[in-house]
Structure formats: C-alpha cells, structure tokens
Motif scaffolding. Structure first.
Motif, PDB file in Angstrom:
ATOM      1  N   LEU A  87       0.832  -1.209   0.000  1.00  0.00           N
ATOM      2  CA  LEU A  87       0.000   0.000   0.000  1.00  0.00           C
ATOM      3  C   LEU A  87       0.864   1.256   0.000  1.00  0.00           C
ATOM      4  CD1 LEU A  87      -2.943  -0.528   2.516  1.00  0.00           C
ATOM      5  CD2 LEU A  87      -3.077  -0.185   0.050  1.00  0.00           C
ATOM      6  N   TYR A  88       1.915   1.244   0.820  1.00  0.00           N
ATOM      7  CA  TYR A  88       2.791   2.405   0.881  1.00  0.00           C
ATOM      8  C   TYR A  88       3.499   2.623  -0.452  1.00  0.00           C
ATOM      9  CZ  TYR A  88       6.402   5.701   1.893  1.00  0.00           C
ATOM     10  OH  TYR A  88       7.216   6.795   1.834  1.00  0.00           O
ATOM     11  N   GLY A  89       3.972   1.550  -1.063  1.00  0.00           N
ATOM     12  CA  GLY A  89       4.641   1.678  -2.359  1.00  0.00           C
ATOM     13  C   GLY A  89       3.721   2.290  -3.403  1.00  0.00           C
ATOM     14  N   ARG A  90       2.508   1.817  -3.436  1.00  0.00           N
ATOM     15  CA  ARG A  90       1.520   2.360  -4.380  1.00  0.00           C
ATOM     16  C   ARG A  90       1.218   3.825  -4.066  1.00  0.00           C
ATOM     17  NH1 ARG A  90      -4.616   0.878  -4.828  1.00  0.00           N
ATOM     18  NH2 ARG A  90      -5.041   1.723  -6.874  1.00  0.00           N
ATOM     19  N   PHE A  91       1.015   4.117  -2.791  1.00  0.00           N
ATOM     20  CA  PHE A  91       0.736   5.482  -2.357  1.00  0.00           C
ATOM     21  C   PHE A  91       1.903   6.414  -2.702  1.00  0.00           C
ATOM     22  CE2 PHE A  91       1.302   8.699   0.993  1.00  0.00           C
ATOM     23  CZ  PHE A  91       0.123   9.407   0.852  1.00  0.00           C
ATOM     24  N   ALA A  92       3.116   5.974  -2.408  1.00  0.00           N
ATOM     25  CA  ALA A  92       4.288   6.809  -2.674  1.00  0.00           C
ATOM     26  C   ALA A  92       4.441   7.076  -4.170  1.00  0.00           C
ATOM     27  CB  ALA A  92       5.546   6.142  -2.123  1.00  0.00           C
ATOM     28  N   ASN A  93       4.242   6.049  -4.978  1.00  0.00           N
ATOM     29  CA  ASN A  93       4.360   6.235  -6.431  1.00  0.00           C
ATOM     30  C   ASN A  93       3.338   7.227  -6.967  1.00  0.00           C
ATOM     31  OD1 ASN A  93       6.519   4.490  -6.759  1.00  0.00           O
ATOM     32  ND2 ASN A  93       5.202   2.723  -7.117  1.00  0.00           N
ATOM     33  N   ARG A  94       2.139   7.182  -6.430  1.00  0.00           N
ATOM     34  CA  ARG A  94       1.069   8.038  -6.952  1.00  0.00           C
ATOM     35  C   ARG A  94       1.036   9.422  -6.316  1.00  0.00           C
ATOM     36  NH1 ARG A  94      -3.477   4.685  -5.394  1.00  0.00           N
ATOM     37  NH2 ARG A  94      -4.462   6.705  -5.212  1.00  0.00           N
ATOM     38  N   ARG A  95       1.290   9.511  -4.998  1.00  0.00           N
ATOM     39  CA  ARG A  95       1.041  10.762  -4.277  1.00  0.00           C
ATOM     40  C   ARG A  95       2.284  11.478  -3.761  1.00  0.00           C
ATOM     41  NH1 ARG A  95      -3.238  13.296  -4.101  1.00  0.00           N
ATOM     42  NH2 ARG A  95      -3.460  13.448  -1.876  1.00  0.00           N
ATOM     43  N   LEU A  96       3.379  10.749  -3.540  1.00  0.00           N
ATOM     44  CA  LEU A  96       4.579  11.379  -2.990  1.00  0.00           C
ATOM     45  C   LEU A  96       5.645  11.640  -4.053  1.00  0.00           C
ATOM     46  CD1 LEU A  96       5.036   9.358   0.334  1.00  0.00           C
ATOM     47  CD2 LEU A  96       3.802  11.497  -0.024  1.00  0.00           C
ATOM     48  N   ASP A  97       5.900  10.665  -4.893  1.00  0.00           N
ATOM     49  CA  ASP A  97       6.985  10.787  -5.868  1.00  0.00           C
ATOM     50  C   ASP A  97       6.827  11.961  -6.836  1.00  0.00           C
ATOM     51  OD1 ASP A  97       8.172   8.682  -4.620  1.00  0.00           O
ATOM     52  OD2 ASP A  97       7.788   7.224  -6.215  1.00  0.00           O
ATOM     53  N   PRO A  98       5.625  12.239  -7.347  1.00  0.00           N
ATOM     54  CA  PRO A  98       5.525  13.413  -8.225  1.00  0.00           C
ATOM     55  C   PRO A  98       5.923  14.716  -7.520  1.00  0.00           C
ATOM     56  CG  PRO A  98       3.595  12.015  -8.502  1.00  0.00           C
ATOM     57  CD  PRO A  98       4.374  11.479  -7.328  1.00  0.00           C
ATOM     58  N   LEU A  99       5.497  14.893  -6.284  1.00  0.00           N
ATOM     59  CA  LEU A  99       5.889  16.086  -5.521  1.00  0.00           C
ATOM     60  C   LEU A  99       7.391  16.092  -5.238  1.00  0.00           C
ATOM     61  CD1 LEU A  99       3.119  16.675  -2.826  1.00  0.00           C
ATOM     62  CD2 LEU A  99       3.847  18.243  -4.611  1.00  0.00           C
ATOM     63  N   ALA A 100       7.918  14.936  -4.859  1.00  0.00           N
ATOM     64  CA  ALA A 100       9.346  14.851  -4.547  1.00  0.00           C
ATOM     65  C   ALA A 100      10.193  15.135  -5.787  1.00  0.00           C
ATOM     66  CB  ALA A 100       9.678  13.472  -3.976  1.00  0.00           C
ATOM     67  N   SER A 101       9.760  14.667  -6.933  1.00  0.00           N
ATOM     68  CA  SER A 101      10.508  14.933  -8.173  1.00  0.00           C
ATOM     69  C   SER A 101      10.523  16.427  -8.483  1.00  0.00           C
ATOM     70  CB  SER A 101       9.893  14.164  -9.336  1.00  0.00           C
ATOM     71  OG  SER A 101      10.042  12.785  -9.142  1.00  0.00           O
ATOM     72  N   GLY A 102       9.381  17.069  -8.312  1.00  0.00           N
ATOM     73  CA  GLY A 102       9.314  18.513  -8.524  1.00  0.00           C
ATOM     74  C   GLY A 102      10.197  19.270  -7.552  1.00  0.00           C
ATOM     75  N   LEU A 103      10.219  18.839  -6.307  1.00  0.00           N
ATOM     76  CA  LEU A 103      11.070  19.490  -5.307  1.00  0.00           C
ATOM     77  C   LEU A 103      12.550  19.265  -5.608  1.00  0.00           C
ATOM     78  CD1 LEU A 103       8.994  18.644  -2.132  1.00  0.00           C
ATOM     79  CD2 LEU A 103       9.410  20.927  -3.059  1.00  0.00           C
ATOM     80  N   ASN A 104      12.878  18.088  -6.085  1.00  0.00           N
ATOM     81  CA  ASN A 104      14.267  17.803  -6.453  1.00  0.00           C
ATOM     82  C   ASN A 104      14.700  18.707  -7.604  1.00  0.00           C
ATOM     83  OD1 ASN A 104      16.744  16.425  -6.330  1.00  0.00           O
ATOM     84  ND2 ASN A 104      16.113  15.068  -7.984  1.00  0.00           N
ATOM     85  N   ALA A 105      13.840  18.877  -8.594  1.00  0.00           N
ATOM     86  CA  ALA A 105      14.156  19.764  -9.719  1.00  0.00           C
ATOM     87  C   ALA A 105      14.323  21.210  -9.229  1.00  0.00           C
ATOM     88  CB  ALA A 105      13.064  19.672 -10.780  1.00  0.00           C
ATOM     89  N   LYS A 106      13.445  21.620  -8.309  1.00  0.00           N
ATOM     90  CA  LYS A 106      13.544  22.975  -7.753  1.00  0.00           C
ATOM     91  C   LYS A 106      14.859  23.148  -7.007  1.00  0.00           C
ATOM     92  CE  LYS A 106      11.289  26.289  -4.775  1.00  0.00           C
ATOM     93  NZ  LYS A 106      10.059  26.740  -4.189  1.00  0.00           N
ATOM     94  N   TYR A 107      15.249  22.144  -6.236  1.00  0.00           N
ATOM     95  CA  TYR A 107      16.512  22.207  -5.487  1.00  0.00           C
ATOM     96  C   TYR A 107      17.689  22.352  -6.439  1.00  0.00           C
ATOM     97  CZ  TYR A 107      20.401  20.754  -2.542  1.00  0.00           C
ATOM     98  OH  TYR A 107      21.600  20.712  -1.878  1.00  0.00           O
ATOM     99  N   LYS A 108      17.699  21.570  -7.501  1.00  0.00           N
ATOM    100  CA  LYS A 108      18.799  21.662  -8.481  1.00  0.00           C
ATOM    101  C   LYS A 108      18.850  23.027  -9.154  1.00  0.00           C
ATOM    102  CE  LYS A 108      19.156  16.743  -9.332  1.00  0.00           C
ATOM    103  NZ  LYS A 108      18.951  15.645 -10.284  1.00  0.00           N
ATOM    104  N   ARG A 109      17.667  23.579  -9.490  1.00  0.00           N
ATOM    105  CA  ARG A 109      17.621  24.914 -10.088  1.00  0.00           C
ATOM    106  C   ARG A 109      18.173  25.960  -9.129  1.00  0.00           C
ATOM    107  NH1 ARG A 109      12.507  23.380 -11.637  1.00  0.00           N
ATOM    108  NH2 ARG A 109      11.585  24.693 -10.031  1.00  0.00           N
TER     109      ARG A 109
END
Length: 113
Positions: A87-109
């Motif tokens: 359940l956590y893996g599914r939740f993280a893939n759908r609800r956490l990872d998109p936000l985390a990817s955006g934050l990672n891109a923001k950090y790099k910028r």
C-alpha cells in the motif's frame, strides 16, 4: 570557485525547497499515511502479543488439523506487513513521488543560482 560559495548556495537551495508549499504538502501526505498505518499495525501486533499472554485458550483453538489460532495470527502478521508495504509503495508512487521529483528539480535549479 570559492569553497564557501557552494555550501551557501546549497543552504539557500535547501531553505527554498523547505519553505515551499509543495514540501509542506509532501510532509503532510507522508504523515497522513504513515501515522494511521503505524498505529493500526502496532494495535494489531500488541493484540497478538496480548492474546498470546492472556488468552491462551483462544490462541490454542485448533483451526485445521494442528494449525491453531496463534499460528494463523502469526502468519497474518507477515501478511499485514507485506500488505502495508505494498500500500505504501503504491501510495508513494502516486502521491509522494511526483511532488518529490518537482522538489528535487527545484533544489537543483536553486543550487545553480
């Protein structure tokens, strides 16, 4: 490049990400998943331990052949662990990872500034 410039940039980049609404949302989503499921699992686990200590007649009840309630409960501990992990893996893939990817891109910028 000056050694002190890089840590300053990284600190500024981290603060920019940390202060963003997306980061706060990521923390909120994570906490809203983890806390209830942790409590649920702990109650389930403590019920298993309590039953083994104080409800021995119930736990010794035969289900099928030599399989008793205690063995079924023990196996269900493993099943529930894998279920929550899935359940956590599914939740993280759908609800956490998109936000985390955006934050990672923001950090790099922000680090490049």
């Amino acid at each position: 490049m000056d050694k002190d410039v890089v840590p300053e940039r990284e600190a500024r980049a981290y603060e920019a990400v940390h202060d963003s609404a997306d980061f706060q949302e990521l923390k909120r989503r994570y906490k809203n998943f983890v806390v209830p499921w942790t409590i649920t699992f702990m109650v389930w686990y403590l019920a298993y331990v309590a039953c083994n200590n104080w409800a021995r007649d119930f736990m010794n009840t035969q289900v099928v052949g030599h399989v008793n309630v205690a063995l079924v409960f023990g196996l269900l501990q493993f099943v529930s662990t894998f279920f929550i992990a899935a359940l956590y893996g599914r939740f993280a893939n759908r609800r956490l990872d998109p936000l985390a990817s955006g934050l990672n891109a923001k950090y790099k910028r922000e680090r490049r500034r």
